[in-house]
Write a protein that holds these residues in place. Structure first.
Motif, PDB file in Angstrom:
ATOM      1  N   VAL A   1       1.837  -0.802  -0.179  1.00  8.52           N
ATOM      2  CA  VAL A   1       2.107   0.233   0.797  1.00  8.52           C
ATOM      3  C   VAL A   1       3.350  -0.190   1.567  1.00  8.52           C
ATOM      4  N   ILE A   2       4.354   0.674   1.612  1.00  3.86           N
ATOM      5  CA  ILE A   2       5.610   0.375   2.288  1.00  3.86           C
ATOM      6  C   ILE A   2       5.976   1.554   3.178  1.00  3.86           C
ATOM      7  N   ASP A   3       6.216   1.277   4.476  1.00  9.06           N
ATOM      8  CA  ASP A   3       6.612   2.362   5.380  1.00  9.06           C
ATOM      9  C   ASP A   3       8.090   2.243   5.742  1.00  9.06           C
ATOM     10  N   ASP A   4       8.601   3.234   6.465  1.00  5.54           N
ATOM     11  CA  ASP A   4      10.012   3.280   6.869  1.00  5.54           C
ATOM     12  C   ASP A   4      10.406   2.145   7.812  1.00  5.54           C
ATOM     13  N   ASN A   5       9.439   1.529   8.465  1.00  4.12           N
ATOM     14  CA  ASN A   5       9.727   0.447   9.406  1.00  4.12           C
ATOM     15  C   ASN A   5       9.777  -0.921   8.722  1.00  4.12           C
ATOM     16  N   ASN A  32      -3.965  -0.076   7.450  1.00  2.00           N
ATOM     17  CA  ASN A  32      -4.629   0.504   8.633  1.00  2.00           C
ATOM     18  C   ASN A  32      -5.089  -0.575   9.614  1.00  2.00           C
ATOM     19  N   ARG A  33      -5.647  -1.656   9.106  1.00  2.80           N
ATOM     20  CA  ARG A  33      -6.101  -2.738   9.979  1.00  2.80           C
ATOM     21  C   ARG A  33      -4.926  -3.398  10.704  1.00  2.80           C
ATOM     22  N   ARG A  34      -3.808  -3.533  10.002  1.00  3.85           N
ATOM     23  CA  ARG A  34      -2.650  -4.239  10.557  1.00  3.85           C
ATOM     24  C   ARG A  34      -1.756  -3.384  11.440  1.00  3.85           C
ATOM     25  N   TYR A  35      -1.511  -2.129  11.011  1.00  2.00           N
ATOM     26  CA  TYR A  35      -0.507  -1.303  11.678  1.00  2.00           C
ATOM     27  C   TYR A  35      -1.022   0.030  12.205  1.00  2.00           C
ATOM     28  N   GLY A  36      -2.217   0.419  11.835  1.00  2.00           N
ATOM     29  CA  GLY A  36      -2.743   1.713  12.283  1.00  2.00           C
ATOM     30  C   GLY A  36      -2.610   2.773  11.196  1.00  2.00           C
ATOM     31  N   ASP A  37      -2.470   4.022  11.622  1.00  2.00           N
ATOM     32  CA  ASP A  37      -2.401   5.139  10.681  1.00  2.00           C
ATOM     33  C   ASP A  37      -1.143   5.069   9.821  1.00  2.00           C
ATOM     34  N   ILE A  38      -1.244   5.619   8.639  1.00  2.00           N
ATOM     35  CA  ILE A  38      -0.116   5.668   7.704  1.00  2.00           C
ATOM     36  C   ILE A  38       0.897   6.692   8.223  1.00  2.00           C
ATOM     37  N   VAL A  43       5.361   5.022   1.155  1.00  2.00           N
ATOM     38  CA  VAL A  43       5.209   5.099  -0.297  1.00  2.00           C
ATOM     39  C   VAL A  43       4.228   4.025  -0.761  1.00  2.00           C
ATOM     40  N   ILE A  44       3.706   4.236  -1.953  1.00  2.00           N
ATOM     41  CA  ILE A  44       2.835   3.265  -2.594  1.00  2.00           C
ATOM     42  C   ILE A  44       3.510   2.832  -3.885  1.00  2.00           C
ATOM     43  N   VAL A  75       4.399   7.953  -5.020  1.00  2.60           N
ATOM     44  CA  VAL A  75       3.762   6.788  -5.614  1.00  2.60           C
ATOM     45  C   VAL A  75       4.610   6.355  -6.807  1.00  2.60           C
ATOM     46  N   TYR A  76       5.032   5.097  -6.786  1.00  2.00           N
ATOM     47  CA  TYR A  76       5.745   4.491  -7.907  1.00  2.00           C
ATOM     48  C   TYR A  76       4.753   3.642  -8.681  1.00  2.00           C
ATOM     49  N   TYR A  77       4.829   3.698 -10.012  1.00  2.05           N
ATOM     50  CA  TYR A  77       3.894   2.887 -10.796  1.00  2.05           C
ATOM     51  C   TYR A  77       4.587   2.313 -12.023  1.00  2.05           C
ATOM     52  N   GLY A  78       3.989   1.247 -12.546  1.00  2.00           N
ATOM     53  CA  GLY A  78       4.579   0.537 -13.662  1.00  2.00           C
ATOM     54  C   GLY A  78       4.085   0.966 -15.023  1.00  2.00           C
TER      55      GLY A  78
END
Length: 115
Positions: A1-5, A32-38, A43-44, A75-78
């Motif tokens: 999970v990667i956010d804009d920040n 969610n535990r670390r930063y809160g809401d998505i 992106v995933i 979502v990016y996947y391999g």
């Protein structure tokens, strides 16, 4: 999970109460535990395309439904999971164009996907 920040969380699948928590859900729960809401524009990145079929051994809803409910748009996947029918997705599903990444993701998937 990667956010804009630049916040990144990751996790692998694990067993909870006899059911598998898939990596997408585990990483989102970790976020969610670390930063809160998505937030928007998150992106995933995942090894396999997200599951969408029903599974009796999966904890919670399908990863596709879970990701859609959160409003994640990309979502990016391999490697495309051949056991899943991607009839619908409400987000951009982007497969890698890198054959080395695809090969590694397939090798990993082959350790747990039915043959």
């Amino acid at each position: 999970v990667i956010d804009d920040n630049g916040h990144i969380t990751s996790n692998t699948s694990y067993n909870k109460d006899g059911k598998w928590v898939h990596a997408e859900r585990a990483a989102i729960d970790s976020y969610n535990r670390r930063y809160g809401d998505i937030p928007e524009n998150t992106v995933i990145v995942t090894t396999l395309s997200p599951c969408c079929n029903s599974m009796s051994n999966r904890y919670g809803s399908s990863c596709t439904d879970f990701i859609t409910d959160l409003g994640i748009e990309t979502v990016y996947y391999g490697y495309n999971d051949p056991t899943q029918q991607q009839d619908y997705v409400a987000f951009d599903l982007i497969e890698t164009k890198n054959p080395q990444i695809e090969k590694l993701c397939k090798l990993f998937a082959d350790t747990f996907l039915p043959h």
